[in-house]
Design a protein around this motif. Structure first.
Motif, PDB file in Angstrom:
ATOM      1  N   GLY A  45      27.618   5.112  91.634  1.00 26.94           N
ATOM      2  CA  GLY A  45      26.654   4.190  90.968  1.00 26.94           C
ATOM      3  C   GLY A  45      25.525   3.720  91.679  1.00 26.94           C
ATOM      4  O   GLY A  45      25.077   2.500  91.134  1.00 26.94           O
ATOM      5  N   ASN A  46      24.842   4.365  92.608  1.00 26.43           N
ATOM      6  CA  ASN A  46      23.825   4.017  93.299  1.00 26.43           C
ATOM      7  C   ASN A  46      22.380   4.277  92.480  1.00 26.43           C
ATOM      8  O   ASN A  46      21.921   5.266  92.480  1.00 26.43           O
ATOM      9  CB  ASN A  46      23.785   4.701  94.682  1.00 26.43           C
ATOM     10  CG  ASN A  46      22.900   3.774  95.779  1.00 26.43           C
ATOM     11  OD1 ASN A  46      21.760   3.421  95.310  1.00 26.43           O
ATOM     12  ND2 ASN A  46      23.406   3.309  96.636  1.00 26.43           N
ATOM     13  N   ILE A  47      22.122   3.241  91.901  1.00 23.69           N
ATOM     14  CA  ILE A  47      20.606   3.358  91.003  1.00 23.69           C
ATOM     15  C   ILE A  47      19.347   2.674  92.242  1.00 23.69           C
ATOM     16  O   ILE A  47      19.553   1.923  92.699  1.00 23.69           O
ATOM     17  CB  ILE A  47      20.840   2.476  89.721  1.00 23.69           C
ATOM     18  CG1 ILE A  47      21.734   2.971  89.000  1.00 23.69           C
ATOM     19  CG2 ILE A  47      19.237   2.455  89.125  1.00 23.69           C
ATOM     20  CD1 ILE A  47      21.670   4.401  88.611  1.00 23.69           C
TER      21      ILE A  47
ATOM     22  N   ASP B 188      19.600   2.302  79.681  1.00 22.92           N
ATOM     23  CA  ASP B 188      20.964   2.085  79.195  1.00 22.92           C
ATOM     24  C   ASP B 188      21.994   2.147  80.342  1.00 22.92           C
ATOM     25  O   ASP B 188      22.942   1.367  80.629  1.00 22.92           O
ATOM     26  CB  ASP B 188      21.335   2.636  77.881  1.00 22.92           C
ATOM     27  CG  ASP B 188      20.384   2.076  76.812  1.00 22.92           C
ATOM     28  OD1 ASP B 188      19.750   0.979  76.790  1.00 22.92           O
ATOM     29  OD2 ASP B 188      20.398   2.975  75.746  1.00 22.92           O
ATOM     30  N   LEU B 189      21.879   3.494  81.091  1.00 26.33           N
ATOM     31  CA  LEU B 189      22.723   3.895  82.104  1.00 26.33           C
ATOM     32  C   LEU B 189      22.672   2.793  83.307  1.00 26.33           C
ATOM     33  O   LEU B 189      23.816   2.619  83.801  1.00 26.33           O
ATOM     34  CB  LEU B 189      22.825   5.431  82.368  1.00 26.33           C
ATOM     35  CG  LEU B 189      23.568   5.665  83.212  1.00 26.33           C
ATOM     36  CD1 LEU B 189      25.297   5.738  83.065  1.00 26.33           C
ATOM     37  CD2 LEU B 189      23.498   7.311  83.604  1.00 26.33           C
ATOM     38  N   VAL B 190      21.339   2.689  83.464  1.00 19.00           N
ATOM     39  CA  VAL B 190      21.211   1.618  84.518  1.00 19.00           C
ATOM     40  C   VAL B 190      21.773   0.278  84.447  1.00 19.00           C
ATOM     41  O   VAL B 190      22.667  -0.211  85.225  1.00 19.00           O
ATOM     42  CB  VAL B 190      19.737   1.585  84.792  1.00 19.00           C
ATOM     43  CG1 VAL B 190      19.329   0.315  85.914  1.00 19.00           C
ATOM     44  CG2 VAL B 190      18.816   2.830  85.272  1.00 19.00           C
ATOM     45  N   GLU B 191      21.860  -0.288  83.354  1.00 16.10           N
ATOM     46  CA  GLU B 191      22.374  -1.478  83.160  1.00 16.10           C
ATOM     47  C   GLU B 191      24.161  -1.530  83.235  1.00 16.10           C
ATOM     48  O   GLU B 191      24.494  -2.355  83.622  1.00 16.10           O
ATOM     49  CB  GLU B 191      22.161  -2.176  81.622  1.00 16.10           C
ATOM     50  CG  GLU B 191      20.560  -2.349  81.670  1.00 16.10           C
ATOM     51  CD  GLU B 191      20.214  -3.009  80.117  1.00 16.10           C
ATOM     52  OE1 GLU B 191      20.962  -3.215  79.222  1.00 16.10           O
ATOM     53  OE2 GLU B 191      18.864  -3.331  80.065  1.00 16.10           O
ATOM     54  N   VAL B 192      24.511  -0.038  82.795  1.00  9.19           N
ATOM     55  CA  VAL B 192      25.943  -0.011  82.819  1.00  9.19           C
ATOM     56  C   VAL B 192      26.468   0.058  84.354  1.00  9.19           C
ATOM     57  O   VAL B 192      27.401  -0.495  84.881  1.00  9.19           O
ATOM     58  CB  VAL B 192      26.564   1.148  82.196  1.00  9.19           C
ATOM     59  CG1 VAL B 192      27.832   1.492  82.481  1.00  9.19           C
ATOM     60  CG2 VAL B 192      26.234   0.952  80.709  1.00  9.19           C
ATOM     61  N   LEU B 193      25.576   0.878  85.170  1.00  6.30           N
ATOM     62  CA  LEU B 193      26.237   1.360  86.553  1.00  6.30           C
ATOM     63  C   LEU B 193      25.656   0.206  87.363  1.00  6.30           C
ATOM     64  O   LEU B 193      26.404  -0.056  88.514  1.00  6.30           O
ATOM     65  CB  LEU B 193      25.340   2.635  86.882  1.00  6.30           C
ATOM     66  CG  LEU B 193      25.948   4.021  86.211  1.00  6.30           C
ATOM     67  CD1 LEU B 193      25.204   5.023  86.735  1.00  6.30           C
ATOM     68  CD2 LEU B 193      27.426   4.073  86.452  1.00  6.30           C
ATOM     69  N   ALA B 194      24.694  -0.539  87.304  1.00  2.00           N
ATOM     70  CA  ALA B 194      24.125  -1.479  88.282  1.00  2.00           C
ATOM     71  C   ALA B 194      23.318  -2.591  87.618  1.00  2.00           C
ATOM     72  O   ALA B 194      22.372  -3.053  87.555  1.00  2.00           O
ATOM     73  CB  ALA B 194      22.919  -0.829  89.173  1.00  2.00           C
ATOM     74  N   PRO B 195      24.234  -3.609  86.783  1.00  5.48           N
ATOM     75  CA  PRO B 195      23.880  -4.613  86.127  1.00  5.48           C
ATOM     76  C   PRO B 195      23.139  -5.517  86.797  1.00  5.48           C
ATOM     77  O   PRO B 195      22.486  -6.372  86.535  1.00  5.48           O
ATOM     78  CB  PRO B 195      25.040  -5.045  85.235  1.00  5.48           C
ATOM     79  CG  PRO B 195      26.105  -4.615  86.202  1.00  5.48           C
ATOM     80  CD  PRO B 195      25.821  -3.315  86.560  1.00  5.48           C
ATOM     81  N   GLU B 196      23.744  -5.590  88.138  1.00  3.43           N
ATOM     82  CA  GLU B 196      23.019  -6.645  89.253  1.00  3.43           C
ATOM     83  C   GLU B 196      21.595  -6.233  89.637  1.00  3.43           C
ATOM     84  O   GLU B 196      20.916  -7.419  90.218  1.00  3.43           O
ATOM     85  CB  GLU B 196      23.941  -6.927  90.352  1.00  3.43           C
ATOM     86  CG  GLU B 196      23.641  -5.785  91.403  1.00  3.43           C
ATOM     87  CD  GLU B 196      24.690  -4.312  90.922  1.00  3.43           C
ATOM     88  OE1 GLU B 196      24.621  -3.486  91.776  1.00  3.43           O
ATOM     89  OE2 GLU B 196      25.327  -4.510  89.795  1.00  3.43           O
ATOM     90  N   LEU B 197      20.993  -5.162  89.474  1.00  3.03           N
ATOM     91  CA  LEU B 197      19.695  -4.729  89.832  1.00  3.03           C
ATOM     92  C   LEU B 197      18.698  -5.548  89.414  1.00  3.03           C
ATOM     93  O   LEU B 197      18.885  -5.754  88.164  1.00  3.03           O
ATOM     94  CB  LEU B 197      19.606  -3.262  89.742  1.00  3.03           C
ATOM     95  CG  LEU B 197      19.716  -2.368  90.753  1.00  3.03           C
ATOM     96  CD1 LEU B 197      19.361  -0.889  90.278  1.00  3.03           C
ATOM     97  CD2 LEU B 197      18.642  -2.747  91.939  1.00  3.03           C
ATOM     98  N   TRP B 198      17.632  -5.958  89.974  1.00  9.22           N
ATOM     99  CA  TRP B 198      16.603  -6.606  89.316  1.00  9.22           C
ATOM    100  C   TRP B 198      15.786  -5.890  88.242  1.00  9.22           C
ATOM    101  O   TRP B 198      15.627  -4.591  88.441  1.00  9.22           O
ATOM    102  CB  TRP B 198      15.431  -6.979  90.605  1.00  9.22           C
ATOM    103  CG  TRP B 198      14.314  -7.711  90.185  1.00  9.22           C
ATOM    104  CD1 TRP B 198      14.052  -8.916  89.827  1.00  9.22           C
ATOM    105  CD2 TRP B 198      12.999  -7.059  89.696  1.00  9.22           C
ATOM    106  NE1 TRP B 198      12.637  -9.020  89.410  1.00  9.22           N
ATOM    107  CE2 TRP B 198      12.161  -7.836  89.251  1.00  9.22           C
ATOM    108  CE3 TRP B 198      12.554  -5.668  89.722  1.00  9.22           C
ATOM    109  CZ2 TRP B 198      10.763  -7.629  89.297  1.00  9.22           C
ATOM    110  CZ3 TRP B 198      11.214  -5.379  89.562  1.00  9.22           C
ATOM    111  CH2 TRP B 198      10.268  -6.366  88.915  1.00  9.22           C
TER     112      TRP B 198
END
Length: 626
Positions: free
Chosen positions: A186-188, A4-14
């Motif tokens: 926000g670097n995931i 969930d936090l990944v989608e907030v911080l880096a929504p553009e990530l594959w």
């Protein structure tokens, strides 16, 4: 971090949508921290994600089969020490491990070329891996993927990155790495499936060691050892005492000498040297030798390995590890013979990590090096037993020995590269010498150009016996990283000690052995036939007296009854010549001549008759007075 936090911080990530059978699981995600304090305890000094998984073949409902990976757990890699901090204390006020872009070298601190790290074994897999049962009929069932955590390299001192308390607050480093600026909050990390990685590395059976051994680095200073303490099984049911001294040897049945013309650089003497070298070192008191066999880096023929030699010796004394690694060169790229020594660096690093826990002392040897006990000591084990606990590194000076002319004979190869034969008066005359076939290497090279104690200049190419629990990285001749380097300003202050930014080991922690009272080293580096060309001319006493450079003579003529020149005035070396007018120029060891050579010859006689030698054979040889 959770998805969930990944989608907030880096929504553009594959994101994997469940289509990939390898990732349709609740996998761990990672975020880059911006400070030591923010990072998890097990992630402050890491560089790789280690994913442990199984591989199974499953049908997709048709005739096709697919390979499916089931993820078991992930851990973060662990360094045995802080490379950057050790580098900073070693190099003075230039802490950068990498030069500024455009600099002459990629890595100034070349001793860091052997990068040590380990993947902690997840607790739920430790018992299974320790037992060896994860390998069935030589097929592994567990694998690990090693995924680099990618960040831009930090060039120059302006990007040095040290934890608070490591340095004296008064220390002025050019700058401090700013992680916020480099990658932000926000670097995931991408999914493993979207990352470059080393995949499907099989987890093999643990290598047999003593009961005291574990897969923890013997000198580890990491605080993340709970998941690493994995004792390995002994080779039998009987617990063994910790060994006193072992040797690590990187060798090949054939090799080329670095820096020489390839046509004149091939050396095939290792097999014969190894027999003699193993006999000597067993007799002189080493407990075990680990041989990293590099032969198959040069040939595809398994029969060309060193196995035929190592099989002659008791397994309790010799372990051979196949090491067909030819990594890269350490010579100038344009050189016609660059060499392959980086394979040696990695072999030495492996030996220390694998076997350092099971011994008090360790040495990285070559087959042309012989340590000779001196003074009141008859063995290396006795000598080391008398070394004080405060000494962690014992160094030995190295001087290349001459070949003793007594054990040489004419060499008549007149190939284009050698030019060892000339026509004189209608007859062929040899200009070169070679070792007699029945002569030992030890007796041939028992002819040192320097008297004992050896001079200070011989310290440069030293060899070292070291305690692997204290030495964290050893690099052929030098203890390049030790626990002494790791002491921080805060540590020193808490102990009431001073702290200097630049550090090097000093006496008594690191010292040179007393050549006369403890032990000295014979360096029997091969003198090829072509190296002796025109020896009659260059070794003639009159040639020396004519003012020409005496080091053109590479053949030895020992001073009679010299016993390594002990007691002589080094400022007034003896002079003299043989009956044939050759210049006397080297010193022989009486102990080697009267004790060790006869014993080694007895061992070689047993090997020639039985093609093997037993522990009882060694005991019999050593029990006889000479």
């Amino acid at each position: 971090v959770d998805n969930d936090l990944v989608e907030v911080l880096a929504p553009e990530l594959w994101q994997d949508e469940g289509k990939n059978t390898n990732t349709n699981q609740n996998v761990t995600r990672y975020k880059l921290a911006t400070s030591y304090e923010e990072a998890d305890d097990d992630a402050q000094l890491t560089r790789f994600i280690c994913r442990f998984h199984t591989q199974t073949i499953q049908s997709n409902g048709a005739d096709d089969e697919i390979l499916q990976s089931t993820i078991i757990a992930e851990t973060l890699s662990v360094y045995p020490y802080n490379y950057e901090y050790v580098n900073y204390r070693k190099k003075g006020r230039s802490p950068s491990m990498l030069t500024i872009k455009g600099g002459p070298h990629d890595n100034q601190a070349f001793w860091n070329a052997a990068l040590h790290f380990r993947c902690p074994v997840p607790p739920q897999l430790q018992t299974l891996i320790k037992s060896g049962h994860s390998v069935v009929e030589d097929v592994p069932s567990l694998y690990v993927d090693v995924v680099p955590i990618r960040t831009d390299p930090r060039f120059g001192t302006a990007n040095a990155f040290f934890k608070k308390g490591m340095l004296d607050p008064k220390e002025k480093v050019d700058g401090k790495f700013d992680a916020n600026k480099a990658w932000g909050e926000g670097n995931i990390m991408p999914l493993v499936e979207a990352s470059g990685r080393w995949a499907n590395i099989p987890i093999c059976r643990p290598h047999p060691q003593t009961n005291e051994a574990s897969d923890v680095d013997p000198g580890s200073t990491s605080g993340n050892n709970n998941a690493l303490e994995l004792p390995l099984p002994a080779t039998d049911d009987k617990p063994r005492e910790k060994r006193t001294a072992v040797a690590c040897l990187w060798a090949s049945s054939t090799y080329t000498v670095r820096g020489k013309n390839p046509a004149d650089s091939s050396d095939t003497s290792t097999n014969n040297r190894l027999k003699e070298w193993l006999l000597y070192n067993k007799m002189v008191g080493l407990d075990h030798v680990y041989i990293y066999d590099n032969s198959l880096a040069h040939t595809d023929d398994p029969a060309s390995s060193l196995k035929s030699v190592t099989d002659m010796f008791p397994p309790s004394f010799v372990t051979r590890i196949e090491w067909p690694s030819r990594v890269c060169n350490n010579n100038i790229p344009a050189h016609e013979n660059t060499g392959e020594r980086s394979s040696q660096y990695m072999a030495e690093a492996s030996c220390r990590v694998r076997y350092g826990n099971s011994t008090e002392w360790m040495i990285a040897f070559d087959t042309d090096e012989f340590l000779v006990p001196m003074g009141k000591f008859d063995s290396l084990k006795d000598m080391l037993g008398a070394v004080k606990d405060e000494t962690q590194i014992l160094s030995f000076k190295s001087t290349k020995a001459f070949v003793n002319s007594e054990f040489m004979e004419p060499y008549n190869d007149n190939s284009k590269e050698q030019h060892c034969t000339i026509e004189k008066g209608g007859k062929k005359e040899s200009l070169c010498l070679q070792k007699k076939a029945d002569a030992l290497y030890l007796e041939t090279y028992n002819c040192d150009r320097e008297a004992l104690p050896k001079p200070q200049w011989a310290e440069r190419a030293k060899k070292q016996l070291f305690r692997p629990q204290y030495v964290l990285n050893h690099y052929v001749h030098y203890s390049t990283a030790t626990k002494g380097f790791l002491e921080t300003w805060e540590d020193a202050k808490s102990k009431g000690r001073g702290w200097n930014q630049q550090f090097s080991e000093r006496k008594p922690v690191e010292r040179f052995a007393n050549d006369v009272k403890e032990a000295f080293m014979i360096h029997a580096k091969t003198t090829k036939a072509s190296d002796t060309k025109n020896w009659k001319k260059f070794c003639d006493a009159k040639y020396k007296n004519s003012g020409q450079p005496k080091d053109k003579c590479t053949v030895g003529f020992p001073y009679p009854h010299s016993d390594m020149g002990i007691g002589l005035n080094p400022k007034k070396p003896p002079v003299g010549e043989t009956e044939n007018g050759m210049n006397l120029n080297c010193y022989s060891s009486d102990r080697v001549t009267n004790i060790w050579i006869p014993r080694v010859k007895k061992g070689l006689d047993i090997l020639s008759r039985n093609n093997r030698i037993t522990v009882e054979d060694f005991s019999m040889i050593m029990s006889k007075s000479l």
